[in-house]
Design a protein around this motif. Structure first.
Motif: not given
Ligand code: ATP
Ligand code: MG
Lengths: 229, 417
Positions: B128-144
């Motif tokens: 879901x839309x919260x996953x990267x925040x909760x599990x601590x991922x950063x976007x390197x390039x491209x888009x989410x």
């Protein structure tokens, strides 16, 4: 009387054969006496000296040193007696090669529990007595035979023992050095030391007040009506 | 005592080569023990950092069947476990010490994923839309993922850097098409774990995957999950705790809430449980500690051999110095003093060996960690124990020779000249 032996026997067992080395040796020494014991090689002189110096135990007999029954003492008590009452001068010096003259002389004082300062002072004093004040920091291999023997004498007298035992102290020395050693002994005697010296040289024995002879383990003290010179 | 020690050092110095050879057994033994213990400690610390110290404080709550995590990879949907609603997700976020919550579905060992002819066997998650925040991922390039991606069930995929390396090497993956279960997905972004400790270790499976060769992770919008996998598959939840210490409790509370809400049949064999990472870390540590502890025993044999070597050389030394011992006893040294002299000598010998061994061990551990890329951490207690232990070895193995010396009769010793 500082020392008295009664019927001391020492027998070694060689295989199944008993070899008697000392037979019923009895003698006594007064305080301040200077005694020489003479005898041919193998007659038991060193054995007698070892027993007298509490290094060895006789097979039978009684031995009183300063009124104390030596034969009933444990090994560590004997070590203490040797340390306190007896000064040894061995035929072959037995100096520790890695120590200086001063350290060698101070060693028995260490075992007596003396403080370092006192030890070194006493040791220096003893080395002066034997005329080696200028060789204090020399090691045994930097000293002549006569000087080594004088260090050994200094070590023997450093603790002011009641009894000084010397087993052929001049045996390894030339005449001149031997005379020097004898002169030291004479001086110690005149200062009141009790000395027993073993030798097979008549000229050396003559320095003593009294001469006993030993032959095949029998000590002739001149009292049993035997010949005396 | 001090005098004895000084003389003992002198003795060691006077026989440099002999002393060194004697010490060698002790040196090798202590060095290997220090190296092994350092490796144990290093591995343990890495496990802990990987599992729980990763900074995100995320706890995964998933469906369990009895005692084991229910693997959706190979099994049908569990009976009577409902799909978690957005409402319930909000409730998860209400739990004290929970900062955020996310729902996701996951295949730990993906199959049917290809880029051109290269297969991908890492993990794939429908998030879901919260996953990267909760599990601590950063976007390197491209888009989410955008809202429209979710709304329209778009077939888009985000890769982590590892997956990029596996599938694309140095190519730019953005815009490429990946085949997932025969469906084409377009790569729109690349993410990376935001904390310093890479890789991402969130579950025990992740750890094992990382331990062999992990080929990375892929993410697709959860709305697109049924296109390639199953409908109505119950999700796992990831909750972000406010701190590492709060992880265990936050996880438990979330698991209890989900079990109550989602497990429809009472007395079901299914339940939601949180992974207690702290406990798992400890188990993993215990495992690596145990294997390494056996190595310590083997190294101890070298200490034993070293000790026997010391005993041997001390016996030689006693024999060589018979007349010295005889003379010392003749002028009044008691048994105790002779005993102490030789014990000190043996202890100095082995302690010196121990100290050299410790230095060598530290060096070896450092070398090992740089050459083999394995983590090591120097253990101070191990160093202190080793130093004391080597002294004890000296005293134990020096005892027999020292007693032999102490018991010598002075005339025998003097006569043996
Ligand atoms: N440990 C021993 N075992 C067996 N016999 C011994 C032992 N010690 C000495 N003897 C014997 O005792 C005898 C006397 O030895 P001792 O050393 O007392 O002689 P000595 O009079 O001092 O001779 P020297 O003038 O040559 O030094 C010798 O015959 C010797 O073989
Ligand atoms: Mg003799």
């Amino acid at each position: 009387m500082i020392l008295s032996m009664q019927d001391i026997c020492k027998t070694y067992i060689q295989g199944k054969v008993e070899v008697p080395v000392l037979r019923d040796v009895s003698f006594s020494v007064e305080l301040g006496e200077y005694l020489a014991i003479m005898g041919p090689s193998g007659s038991g002189k060193t054995t007698l000296m070892n027993i007298t110096g509490c290094l060895d135990r006789p097979t039978s007999g009684t031995y009183l040193l300063d009124g104390r029954d030596i034969l009933g003492c444990r090994d560590d008590e004997l070590a203490e007696i040797r340390n306190k009452y007896i000064g040894f001068v061995f035929q072959s010096f037995y100096l520790l090669p890695k120590m200086s003259a001063l350290e060698n002389v101070a060693l028995p004082l260490l075992y007596a529990g003396m403080s370092k300062k006192d030890r070194l002072e006493r040791a220096r004093e003893a080395l002066c007595t034997v005329g080696l004040e200028d060789r204090i920091d020399f090691r045994p291999n930097q000293l002549s035979g006569g000087q080594c023997q004088r260090v050994a004498i200094a070590r023997a007298i450093a603790g002011h023992p009641s009894l000084l035992l010397a087993d052929e102290p001049t045996g390894a020395l030339d005449t001149a050095s031997g005379e020097q050693v004898m002169e030291i002994f004479g001086r110690l005697h005149s200062e009141g030391s009790t000395i027993i010296m073993i030798t097979h040289e008549q000229s050396i024995a003559d320095c003593a007040e009294k001469i006993y002879r030993i032959r095949d383990g029998v000590l002739d003290t001149g009292k049993a009506g035997g010949t005396n010179d | 005592m001090f005098e004895n020690t000084r003389l003992a050092f002198q003795g060691v110095w006077n026989h440099k080569l002999r002393s060194f050879l004697t010490m060698l057994g002790i040196i090798i033994g202590i060095a290997s023990i220090i190296t092994i213990v350092s490796t144990i400690k290093g591995t343990n610390e890495q496990i802990k950092q990987n599992l729980i110290g990763s900074g995100t404080n995320a706890v995964i709550v998933s469906v369990y069947q009895d005692e084991y995590e229910y693997g959706m990879d190979y099994s049908p949907n569990p009976d009577g476990v409902a799909v978690i609603s957005e409402e319930t997700r909000h409730e998860l976020e209400e739990i004290p010490n929970v900062e955020a919550a996310s729902l996701f579905r996951k295949r730990s060992y993906a199959n049917g994923i290809y880029y051109k002819n290269t297969g991908f066997n890492g993990s794939i998650s429908g998030i879901d839309a919260h996953y990267f925040n909760v599990c601590g991922y950063d976007l390197c390039y491209g888009r989410g993922f955008a809202d429209t991606d979710y709304k329209n069930c778009r077939k888009v995929v985000i890769l982590d850097t590892k997956a990029v390396t596996t599938l694309f090497g140095h190519e730019d993956p953005i815009g490429s098409t990946i085949e997932i279960m025969t469906e084409p997905f377009t790569v729109v972004g690349v993410v990376e774990k935001s904390n310093t400790f890479k890789p991402v270790i969130e579950t025990i499976n992740d750890y094992y995957m990382y331990a062999d060769t992990s080929s990375g992770s892929m993410f697709i919008p959860d709305s697109a999950w049924p296109i390639v996998y199953r409908f109505d598959e119950p999700q796992s939840a990831a909750v972000k705790a406010s701190g590492t210490d709060a992880m265990t409790n936050a996880g438990k509370a979330a698991a209890d809430l989900l079990t109550e809400k989602q497990i429809l049949v009472s007395g079901s064999q299914f339940s939601y449980r949180s992974e207690d990472l702290l406990k798992q870390a400890q188990q993993l540590q215990a495992m690596s500690t145990q294997t390494n502890r056996q190595l310590v025993w083997i190294a101890s044999i070298s200490l034993l051999v070293g000790g026997i070597g010391v005993m041997n050389i001390m016996l030689v030394s006693v024999a060589e110095r018979t007349s010295e011992i005889g003379l010392k006893k003749a002028i009044g040294a008691k048994k105790r003093r002779i005993l102490r002299q030789f014990l000190t000598e043996a202890a100095v010998l082995t302690t010196l060996g121990g100290i050299i061994g410790i230095a060598a061990g530290i060096g070896l551990a450092k070398l090992l960690s740089s050459v083999m890329q394995t983590p090591t951490a120097i253990s101070v207690p191990a160093i202190i124990i080793s130093a004391l232990f080597s002294a004890v070895i000296g005293i134990v193995f020096g005892l027999l020779p020292a007693m032999k010396a102490a018991k010598m009769s002075p005339i025998d010793a003097l006569r043996r000249e």
